[in-house]
Every structure is written in structure tokens, then in C-alpha cells.
Design a protein around this motif. Structure first.
Motif, short mmCIF file in Angstrom:
data_model
loop_
_atom_site.label_atom_id
_atom_site.label_comp_id
_atom_site.label_asym_id
_atom_site.label_seq_id
_atom_site.Cartn_x
_atom_site.Cartn_y
_atom_site.Cartn_z
N UNK A 10 0.82 -1.22 0.00
CA UNK A 10 0.00 0.00 0.00
C UNK A 10 0.85 1.27 0.00
N UNK A 11 2.01 1.18 -0.62
CA UNK A 11 2.95 2.31 -0.76
C UNK A 11 3.41 2.84 0.59
N UNK A 12 3.28 2.04 1.65
CA UNK A 12 3.67 2.50 2.99
C UNK A 12 4.71 1.58 3.61
N UNK A 13 4.27 0.47 4.16
CA UNK A 13 5.19 -0.43 4.83
C UNK A 13 5.96 -1.28 3.83
N UNK A 14 7.09 -1.81 4.30
CA UNK A 14 7.91 -2.61 3.38
C UNK A 14 8.73 -3.64 4.13
N UNK A 15 9.13 -4.68 3.42
CA UNK A 15 10.12 -5.61 3.94
C UNK A 15 11.02 -6.06 2.79
N UNK A 16 12.17 -6.62 3.17
CA UNK A 16 13.15 -7.02 2.16
C UNK A 16 13.38 -8.52 2.24
N UNK A 17 13.49 -9.14 1.10
CA UNK A 17 13.86 -10.55 1.08
C UNK A 17 12.75 -11.43 0.57
N UNK A 18 13.15 -12.55 -0.04
CA UNK A 18 12.19 -13.51 -0.55
C UNK A 18 11.81 -14.46 0.59
N UNK A 19 10.64 -14.27 1.16
CA UNK A 19 10.20 -15.09 2.29
C UNK A 19 9.41 -16.30 1.77
N UNK A 20 9.39 -17.37 2.57
CA UNK A 20 8.50 -18.49 2.23
C UNK A 20 7.05 -18.02 2.26
N UNK A 21 6.19 -18.73 1.54
CA UNK A 21 4.80 -18.28 1.37
C UNK A 21 4.08 -17.87 2.66
N UNK A 22 4.07 -18.70 3.71
CA UNK A 22 3.30 -18.31 4.90
C UNK A 22 3.79 -17.00 5.52
N UNK A 23 5.10 -16.83 5.62
CA UNK A 23 5.67 -15.61 6.19
C UNK A 23 5.43 -14.41 5.29
N UNK A 24 5.49 -14.66 3.98
CA UNK A 24 5.25 -13.58 3.02
C UNK A 24 3.82 -13.05 3.18
N UNK A 25 2.88 -13.97 3.21
CA UNK A 25 1.46 -13.58 3.34
C UNK A 25 1.24 -12.86 4.66
N UNK A 26 1.81 -13.41 5.75
CA UNK A 26 1.67 -12.76 7.07
C UNK A 26 2.20 -11.33 7.02
N UNK A 27 3.38 -11.18 6.42
CA UNK A 27 4.01 -9.85 6.39
C UNK A 27 3.15 -8.87 5.59
#
Lengths: 149, 64
Positions: free
Chosen positions: B36-53
Motif C-alpha cells: 500500500x505504498x507505505x510499509x515494506x520488507x526485504x527478502x524472498x520469504x517463504x509463502x506463509x511468512x510472506x502472506x503474514x508480512x
């Protein structure tokens, strides 16, 4: 200059023959190209010609199921600032999947993959992910910054 | 995720081609995921962690 080798083109054609089942819409937004490496802001487009060849190759790999429109933003008004921008959608629906910039290298594989997923409707996500996504009540915009290596 | 949910839209940005966008969204390493053009994270996470983030940055409460 061909972007894809004959071998890759053949592979994409074979994958699409196996994986695609429904129609997809690809729309590429471009501006006239330029070979110059440094361009004044808003002028020309260094990678538009390559992007166009790439998506034309994709479309030719499954011409019955993939419709491609190319829109020159210098001629036609469009709500797109960055070029090249490639949009993928179900026909008649607004696109929610886009690539800004030339989707080369690993990014090309993500385009092929996404075309297959949209065509077949198979998202390939786990049940837990689908359940988590069902908790969404507002639209979410996800931008992924990547490099083509 | 955009195939699975009509509420998700996804954009992949070639970071080198759009330095203004990269600067605006603080890209120093890839993949950088901006929600949403606001928060961010770096790195290719596994699917569950990616979705959570993504959901966390979108303000969606985790399951009760």
C-alpha cells in the motif's frame, strides 16, 4: 534482433499448449524507443522495443488464447506513467497484475507463470494462504522491486 | 495472491529502470516488497511468512 532464442520460444509454446485453458489479456504500454542510454525525463524509452518483442513472442506462443494490445502513451492517453508497463488480466476485467520495466531474465519466468495462472485460474497457494486472504476487506497493493538477474 | 483474491493487486518494478520509484520507496536491496505504498520488507520469504508480512502491513488482524 530476437529477444528469445528459438529454444526458449519453443519451450514457452509447449508449456502454454499444456497449461493454458482460458483467454488472457496482455496490454503493453510503450513509448517510441530510443537506443540512447541517458534520456531526458519523460523522453523516449530504452527498453520499450525489447518489451514489445518479448510480449509479441509470448502472444505468438498461444495466439488463440492470448490477446495483446500495444498502447503508445505518446499517442493515446493512458493512466500509466511508467513505460514499458505490461498488464495481465482476464478479458474484460481491470488488470491487477503488472510489470513496470522490461521483464527480462528471471522476471520473464514470472510473466510466463502468471499468464498460466490467470489462464487456468490456478493460483497454486496453500489453503492457509487462501484463508488468510479471505480476511481482507480492503484492496491491498503489493509492489515488488526486483532486478532482472 | 492477485490471482487468488480480487482485492490484491501486484506490481513488479524493475528497480534499475525506475530510479525515481526506487528512491521514493527506499530500495537498497531486492526484492523489496512495498505494501500500500507505505510499509515494506526485504527478502524472498517463504509463502506463509510472506502472506503474514503483507497482511500485517495492510493492517489485517491475524486470525483470532
Amino acid at each position: 534482433m530476437a529477444i528469445l532464442t528459438d529454444q526458449v520460444r519453443q519451450q514457452v509454446q509447449e508449456r502454454f499448449a499444456e497449461q493454458l485453458s482460458g483467454p488472457v489479456q496482455l496490454t503493453l504500454y510503450t513509448r517510441p524507443g530510443s537506443g540512447r542510454l541517458i534520456l531526458p525525463s519523460g523522453m523516449g524509452c530504452r527498453t520499450c522495443d525489447d518489451a514489445r518483442q518479448l510480449v509479441e513472442d509470448l502472444q505468438h506462443a498461444a495466439p488463440d488464447l492470448i490477446n495483446l494490445d500495444v498502447i503508445d502513451v505518446s499517442v493515446q492517453e493512458a493512466d500509466v506513467r511508467e513505460v514499458p508497463t505490461l498488464m495481465l488480466a482476464w478479458p474484460g476485467e481491470a488488470s491487477r497484475i503488472r510489470w513496470l520495466g522490461l521483464p527480462a531474465g528471471y522476471e520473464f519466468a514470472t510473466v510466463v507463470d502468471a499468464v498460466e495462472r490467470v489462464s487456468s485460474g490456478g493460483h497454486g497457494l496453500s489453503e492457509a494462504t487462501v484463508e488468510a486472504l479471505s480476511r481482507l476487506t480492503e484492496p491491498v497493493d503489493v509492489m515488488v522491486f526486483a532486478t532482472p538477474t | 495472491m492477485a490471482v487468488a483474491s480480487p482485492l490484491v493487486s501486484a506490481r513488479t518494478v524493475e528497480a534499475n529502470e525506475f530510479p525515481e520509484l526506487s528512491t521514493r520507496f527506499g530500495v537498497q536491496g531486492v526484492p523489496r516488497i512495498v505494501v500500500n505504498e507505505l510499509g515494506a520488507f526485504v527478502g524472498a520469504l517463504p509463502e506463509p511468512q510472506f502472506v503474514d508480512a503483507v497482511l500485517q502491513l495492510a493492517g489485517v488482524k491475524s486470525e483470532a
